[in-house]
Design a protein around this motif. Structure first.
Motif, PDB file in Angstrom:
ATOM      1  N   LYS A  50       0.829  -1.205   0.000  1.00 51.54           N
ATOM      2  CA  LYS A  50       0.000   0.000   0.000  1.00 51.54           C
ATOM      3  C   LYS A  50       0.863   1.255   0.000  1.00 51.54           C
ATOM      4  N   CYS A  51       1.939   1.222   0.762  1.00 46.62           N
ATOM      5  CA  CYS A  51       2.867   2.351   0.828  1.00 46.62           C
ATOM      6  C   CYS A  51       3.524   2.607  -0.525  1.00 46.62           C
ATOM      7  N   VAL A  52       4.160   1.586  -1.069  1.00 46.21           N
ATOM      8  CA  VAL A  52       4.918   1.758  -2.314  1.00 46.21           C
ATOM      9  C   VAL A  52       3.999   2.092  -3.487  1.00 46.21           C
ATOM     10  N   ASP A  53       2.857   1.428  -3.563  1.00 46.39           N
ATOM     11  CA  ASP A  53       1.922   1.707  -4.655  1.00 46.39           C
ATOM     12  C   ASP A  53       1.438   3.149  -4.623  1.00 46.39           C
ATOM     13  N   SER A  54       1.261   3.701  -3.416  1.00 48.07           N
ATOM     14  CA  SER A  54       0.811   5.093  -3.321  1.00 48.07           C
ATOM     15  C   SER A  54       1.879   6.060  -3.824  1.00 48.07           C
ATOM     16  N   ASP A  90       7.363   6.769   5.439  1.00 48.40           N
ATOM     17  CA  ASP A  90       7.589   5.595   6.283  1.00 48.40           C
ATOM     18  C   ASP A  90       6.840   4.398   5.708  1.00 48.40           C
ATOM     19  N   ASN A  91       7.388   3.204   5.900  1.00 45.81           N
ATOM     20  CA  ASN A  91       6.870   2.027   5.192  1.00 45.81           C
ATOM     21  C   ASN A  91       5.524   1.517   5.689  1.00 45.81           C
ATOM     22  N   ASP A  92       5.047   2.040   6.823  1.00 51.26           N
ATOM     23  CA  ASP A  92       3.717   1.642   7.276  1.00 51.26           C
ATOM     24  C   ASP A  92       2.665   2.718   6.980  1.00 51.26           C
ATOM     25  N   ASP A  93       3.056   3.773   6.285  1.00 52.43           N
ATOM     26  CA  ASP A  93       2.147   4.851   5.922  1.00 52.43           C
ATOM     27  C   ASP A  93       1.889   4.854   4.418  1.00 52.43           C
ATOM     28  N   TYR A  94       1.037   5.753   3.972  1.00 44.93           N
ATOM     29  CA  TYR A  94       0.835   5.940   2.534  1.00 44.93           C
ATOM     30  C   TYR A  94       0.467   7.396   2.280  1.00 44.93           C
ATOM     31  N   ILE A  95       0.398   7.781   0.999  1.00 43.26           N
ATOM     32  CA  ILE A  95       0.257   9.197   0.675  1.00 43.26           C
ATOM     33  C   ILE A  95      -0.800   9.426  -0.391  1.00 43.26           C
ATOM     34  N   ASN A  96      -1.323  10.639  -0.415  1.00 40.26           N
ATOM     35  CA  ASN A  96      -2.248  11.058  -1.455  1.00 40.26           C
ATOM     36  C   ASN A  96      -1.515  11.101  -2.799  1.00 40.26           C
ATOM     37  N   LYS A 134      -2.812  13.206   8.121  1.00 37.38           N
ATOM     38  CA  LYS A 134      -4.029  12.700   8.740  1.00 37.38           C
ATOM     39  C   LYS A 134      -3.720  11.404   9.464  1.00 37.38           C
ATOM     40  N   ASN A 135      -4.105  11.317  10.727  1.00 36.08           N
ATOM     41  CA  ASN A 135      -3.963  10.064  11.479  1.00 36.08           C
ATOM     42  C   ASN A 135      -5.053   9.092  11.053  1.00 36.08           C
ATOM     43  N   VAL A 136      -4.667   7.886  10.671  1.00 35.46           N
ATOM     44  CA  VAL A 136      -5.634   6.881  10.243  1.00 35.46           C
ATOM     45  C   VAL A 136      -5.352   5.562  10.972  1.00 35.46           C
ATOM     46  N   ASP A 137      -6.391   4.787  11.186  1.00 34.59           N
ATOM     47  CA  ASP A 137      -6.219   3.463  11.763  1.00 34.59           C
ATOM     48  C   ASP A 137      -5.691   2.504  10.707  1.00 34.59           C
ATOM     49  N   GLU A 138      -5.068   1.438  11.187  1.00 36.21           N
ATOM     50  CA  GLU A 138      -4.465   0.468  10.272  1.00 36.21           C
ATOM     51  C   GLU A 138      -5.497  -0.149   9.330  1.00 36.21           C
ATOM     52  N   THR A 139      -6.736  -0.279   9.786  1.00 28.46           N
ATOM     53  CA  THR A 139      -7.777  -0.907   8.974  1.00 28.46           C
ATOM     54  C   THR A 139      -8.607   0.104   8.193  1.00 28.46           C
ATOM     55  N   GLU A 140      -8.339   1.391   8.418  1.00 31.59           N
ATOM     56  CA  GLU A 140      -9.115   2.440   7.757  1.00 31.59           C
ATOM     57  C   GLU A 140      -8.713   2.571   6.295  1.00 31.59           C
ATOM     58  N   LEU A 141      -9.688   2.740   5.431  1.00 28.30           N
ATOM     59  CA  LEU A 141      -9.422   2.864   3.999  1.00 28.30           C
ATOM     60  C   LEU A 141      -9.767   4.275   3.540  1.00 28.30           C
ATOM     61  N   TYR A 162       4.194  26.231   4.084  1.00 29.97           N
ATOM     62  CA  TYR A 162       3.310  25.279   4.756  1.00 29.97           C
ATOM     63  C   TYR A 162       1.951  25.311   4.067  1.00 29.97           C
ATOM     64  N   ILE A 163       1.561  24.180   3.455  1.00 31.91           N
ATOM     65  CA  ILE A 163       0.247  24.088   2.832  1.00 31.91           C
ATOM     66  C   ILE A 163      -0.670  23.279   3.751  1.00 31.91           C
ATOM     67  N   HIS A 164      -1.786  23.882   4.119  1.00 28.22           N
ATOM     68  CA  HIS A 164      -2.684  23.278   5.108  1.00 28.22           C
ATOM     69  C   HIS A 164      -3.661  22.323   4.423  1.00 28.22           C
ATOM     70  N   ILE A 165      -3.127  21.203   4.001  1.00 29.87           N
ATOM     71  CA  ILE A 165      -3.930  20.172   3.363  1.00 29.87           C
ATOM     72  C   ILE A 165      -3.340  18.814   3.715  1.00 29.87           C
ATOM     73  N   GLU A 166      -4.195  17.863   4.082  1.00 31.42           N
ATOM     74  CA  GLU A 166      -3.735  16.546   4.540  1.00 31.42           C
ATOM     75  C   GLU A 166      -3.421  15.660   3.335  1.00 31.42           C
ATOM     76  N   LEU A 167      -2.124  15.534   3.044  1.00 30.82           N
ATOM     77  CA  LEU A 167      -1.682  14.730   1.903  1.00 30.82           C
ATOM     78  C   LEU A 167      -0.927  13.482   2.331  1.00 30.82           C
ATOM     79  N   TYR A 168      -0.560  13.415   3.583  1.00 29.84           N
ATOM     80  CA  TYR A 168       0.179  12.263   4.112  1.00 29.84           C
ATOM     81  C   TYR A 168      -0.721  11.532   5.092  1.00 29.84           C
ATOM     82  N   TYR A 169      -0.782  10.194   4.969  1.00 28.01           N
ATOM     83  CA  TYR A 169      -1.650   9.392   5.815  1.00 28.01           C
ATOM     84  C   TYR A 169      -0.799   8.586   6.795  1.00 28.01           C
ATOM     85  N   TYR A 170      -0.822   9.050   8.036  1.00 25.96           N
ATOM     86  CA  TYR A 170       0.000   8.460   9.097  1.00 25.96           C
ATOM     87  C   TYR A 170      -0.798   7.358   9.786  1.00 25.96           C
TER      88      TYR A 170
END
Length: 329
Positions: free
Chosen positions: A20-24, A90-96, A120-127, A202-210
């Protein structure tokens, strides 16, 4: 080959999240990049998956190395990075899918040394749908001192500290490396990179999914390695002092002191067999005492308590408990 962005991904296990990380990253709308996957001695199939990606996409480079921690992985990626700009994921995250396009465009249009986006903070199972984007967002510009002050305005959300929600000019990293072995490696270099920058956007937009993952370093129970953060904060205070940035040094010293007492007594209450580590940690406090005495925002009662702690932590606890009981009466 001319490359505009080098994206570095430190990898240690977590093969189930890697795709999911690399594909993003590989599906970014910005395509002029190299992706450096740093396999930090993974014991699962993560290293094999990295090689499979490299065989499928010529933008992917793979480093296989002995396990040394995330800081050593970032440094290894930086050593071979060819891009004019650097990004981390980071390898457990993904990005817009628009993340690096937006960061890069702002860097070019505004001649920014660093461009920061929200996360944006997301749960591991959140899509989440990484293909949607808001086009209406606030843009702020800072010089280096303003950006460093922003760290202390927003201590509970360290947007300017994290390495992965940013795009950096490559030359900022000249003679700057992440501190090997420090689990808070981002705290060891963020202030140096910001200080070296002329302009931060600083751009106030959530583009990284932590991804808030169970078992991650941040979500793990308190342990002795978390003292690394105190050492990093102390070194930041020394950095500002050496640069003669007095206002920042005062803020960094206060941040260090607050964190020191918090972690010191967390360890004392919850961990066994850490007397040696507590004694070593206290040395950083003892060296800070003269600077705490000169701190304008610390009252004389607090300064007396700091001196008492430096002389004898047990007496400090007795005095603190006595004061607390008096206040509660």
């Amino acid at each position: 080959m001319y490359i505009e962005i080098s994206i570095i991904v430190p990898i240690y296990n977590l093969e189930h999240l890697l795709q999911k990380c690399v594909d993003s990253i590989l599906t970014q709308t910005f395509v002029d990049f190299e992706l450096i996957l740093v396999d930090d001695g993974s014991t699962d199939r993560s290293g094999e998956l990295c090689d499979e990606y490299a065989n499928r996409d010529n933008r992917v480079k793979v480093i296989h190395k002995k396990n040394g921690g995330v800081a050593s992985s970032r440094n290894a990626g930086l050593e071979i990075a060819a891009g004019n700009y650097i990004g981390f994921v980071d390898n457990d995250d993904y990005i817009n899918k628009y993340m690096f396009e937006r960061l890069y465009n702002k860097a070019i249009v505004h001649s920014s040394d660093i461009v920061v986006c929200d996360y944006k903070n997301v749960d591991e199972t959140e899509l989440l749908d990484p293909e949607t984007i808001n086009t209406d967002y606030k843009v702020q510009h800072f010089n280096n001192i303003e950006a460093l002050n922003y760290i202390y305005i927003n201590k509970n959300k360290p947007t300017f500290i994290y390495p992965w929600n940013k795009l950096y000019k490559r030359d900022l990293f000249e003679n700057i490396k992440y501190e090997d072995g420090n689990i808070y490696d981002d705290e060891t270099v963020a202030h140096k990179l910001l200080y070296r920058s002329d302009k931060i956007t600083y751009i106030h937009i959530e583009l990284y999914y932590y991804v808030k993952r169970k078992g991650s370093m941040v979500n793990s129970p308190f342990h002795i390695k978390k003292f690394d953060r105190i050492y990093a904060l102390k070194n930041r205070e020394v950095f500002f002092r050496e640069k003669k940035e007095f206002e920042l040094q005062q803020k960094a010293l206060m941040h260090y002191m607050e964190t020191f007492f918090w972690y010191y007594y967390l360890a004392k209450s919850n961990l066994d067999g850490v007397d040696k580590e507590l004694k070593e940690l206290k040395c950083t406090f003892d060296k800070s005492l003269i600077h705490l005495f000169n701190h304008r925002a610390i009252g004389w009662k607090q300064k007396v308590m700091c001196a008492l702690f430096s002389v004898n932590p047990s007496l400090f606890e007795v005095a603190k408990n006595t004061v607390t009981k008096e206040v509660e009466k």
